[in-house]
Scaffold this motif. Structure first.
Motif, PDB file in Angstrom:
ATOM      1  N   HIS A 279      25.870   5.493  42.767  1.00 37.00           N
ATOM      2  CA  HIS A 279      26.503   6.167  43.903  1.00 37.00           C
ATOM      3  C   HIS A 279      27.566   7.134  43.389  1.00 37.00           C
ATOM      4  O   HIS A 279      28.710   6.748  43.151  1.00 37.00           O
ATOM      5  CB  HIS A 279      27.154   5.151  44.852  1.00 37.00           C
ATOM      6  N   GLU A 280      27.154   8.388  43.223  1.00 34.55           N
ATOM      7  CA  GLU A 280      28.066   9.437  42.765  1.00 34.55           C
ATOM      8  C   GLU A 280      27.831  10.709  43.566  1.00 34.55           C
ATOM      9  O   GLU A 280      26.851  10.819  44.308  1.00 34.55           O
ATOM     10  CB  GLU A 280      27.878   9.711  41.269  1.00 34.55           C
ATOM     11  N   HIS A 281      28.751  11.658  43.404  1.00 34.56           N
ATOM     12  CA  HIS A 281      28.640  12.952  44.081  1.00 34.56           C
ATOM     13  C   HIS A 281      29.005  14.064  43.099  1.00 34.56           C
ATOM     14  O   HIS A 281      29.943  13.907  42.310  1.00 34.56           O
ATOM     15  CB  HIS A 281      29.599  13.021  45.271  1.00 34.56           C
ATOM     16  N   VAL A 282      28.271  15.155  43.159  1.00 38.75           N
ATOM     17  CA  VAL A 282      28.660  16.322  42.359  1.00 38.75           C
ATOM     18  C   VAL A 282      29.335  17.384  43.222  1.00 38.75           C
ATOM     19  O   VAL A 282      30.209  18.107  42.755  1.00 38.75           O
ATOM     20  CB  VAL A 282      27.453  16.935  41.602  1.00 38.75           C
ATOM     21  N   LEU A 283      28.930  17.470  44.484  1.00 35.82           N
ATOM     22  CA  LEU A 283      29.520  18.442  45.414  1.00 35.82           C
ATOM     23  C   LEU A 283      29.455  17.846  46.811  1.00 35.82           C
ATOM     24  O   LEU A 283      28.431  17.292  47.213  1.00 35.82           O
ATOM     25  CB  LEU A 283      28.762  19.770  45.360  1.00 35.82           C
ATOM     26  N   VAL A 284      30.561  17.934  47.538  1.00 34.06           N
ATOM     27  CA  VAL A 284      30.601  17.484  48.931  1.00 34.06           C
ATOM     28  C   VAL A 284      31.333  18.550  49.742  1.00 34.06           C
ATOM     29  O   VAL A 284      32.396  19.024  49.347  1.00 34.06           O
ATOM     30  CB  VAL A 284      31.326  16.128  49.094  1.00 34.06           C
TER      31      VAL A 284
END
Length: 333
Positions: A46-51
């Motif tokens: 569970h990761e994000h690069v762009l939000v």
């Protein structure tokens, strides 16, 4: 010869009863195509690069330059890769900044394997839902998601590796949240994609599980996201009994809290359905600087040493970072 005939039926039974991990027909969808589940390696689930928090009515890839974003992100990805990470499951939903083409660019530039999703995020009172989601039925939404699963997400042709939805906190689901959960269940039954739901407390997870069960969807196909927000550890027992995946995915925000929860689960249950990650990142379009960005290393630099100091073994850690993600995200080819 007689002894051979006695052994052959046993071998045949073994062949048909192999564990799912050994099934050669299983695959995992990355943004660059299908891979063998055994190629997943150490995985951050569970990761994000762009939000992009501007809202569904205004967001779109016109709000960021992919080259600029990639240049910013690559050093952080390489930090994670230096610690052994091979795969990142990118949980940013549609209309919140999901960009499969950016993920392809990052994967090609670094070698990191990315898995993206299909589905909608209903939390925050529907701010991140497309306008048509309010008028369409669960079946209508599921048709959209199933089409993306089979043919690729819009013009990118990238096939999703899981379903990502988000619901609002509460013991009773709103009509919209119930619609999203039902749509996710229909999509799962048609595609086999895992249902990964932004949730929080057990009461909200239980409401979703009950609805899925009513629609003949097994709780084993559901990931209770942000289970670290549950204050009563005894509710992990109930989740364990249901067979759901327990995702403790906020390490970057609370290392000690994750240690406490993992100790409880290890000592009182088992680690067979536990997933761990940071919920870290992310590049925020429209901001002058990106100094709020959090990297993907706390798990390795802070939590794992604490786990080892408290009786966890490498086998335990590998189970949570390699074996469990592989079992959770594998699809029948």
């Amino acid at each position: 010869m007689k002894r051979l005939f006695l052994i052959l039926p046993i071998l045949l039974v073994f062949q048909f009863c192999k564990a799912p991990d050994q099934n050669e027909n299983l695959v995992i969808n990355t943004v660059l195509g299908e891979i063998d589940p055994n190629a997943l390696g150490i995985t951050l689930v569970h990761e994000h690069v762009l939000v992009d928090f501007i809202g569904a009515d205004s967001t779109g890839n016109h709000r960021w330059e992919r080259d600029e974003v990639a240049s910013f992100l690559i050093p952080f990805l390489k930090e994670a890769m230096d610690r052994g990470v091979k795969t990142m499951i990118e949980c940013t939903p549609s209309y919140l900044g999901k960009d499969p083409d950016l993920l392809k660019m990052l994967s090609e530039a670094t070698g990191m394997q990315f898995i993206t999703n299909v589905g909608y995020y209903g939390a925050v009172s529907g701010k991140y839902l497309p306008f048509y989601a309010f008028g369409e039925s669960a079946e209508d939404l599921a048709k959209r998601w199933i089409n993306d699963a089979r043919n690729g997400i819009a013009e990118t042709k990238v096939k999703p590796g899981f379903i990502k939805i988000g619901v609002n906190e509460g013991e009773k689901l709103s009509d919209m949240d119930a619609k999203l959960v039902k749509a996710a269940g229909i999509t799962h039954l048609e595609t086999g994609l895992l249902i990964v739901s932004h949730t929080g407390s057990w009461k909200t997870a239980k409401a979703q599980i009950d609805l899925l069960k009513a629609n003949e969807v097994s709780p084993k196909s559901f990931v209770w996201v942000h289970a670290q927000n549950e204050k009563d550890f005894e509710n992990y027992r109930l989740a364990h009994q249901e067979g759901v995946w327990i995702s403790l995915d906020g390490i970057v925000w609370d290392v000690k809290g994750h240690l406490d929860r993992l100790l409880f689960i290890k000592n009182h249950l088992d680690l067979e359905k536990v997933l761990i990650s940071h919920d870290a990142g992310w590049y925020s379009p429209g901001e002058q600087d990106q100094n709020k960005f959090k990297g993907y290393t706390s798990l390795f630099d802070e939590l794992i040493p604490l786990l080892y100091d408290n009786g966890f073994t490498k086998v335990d850690v590998d189970k949570m970072l390699i074996e469990n993600p592989r079992r959770a995200f594998s699809l029948q080819n």
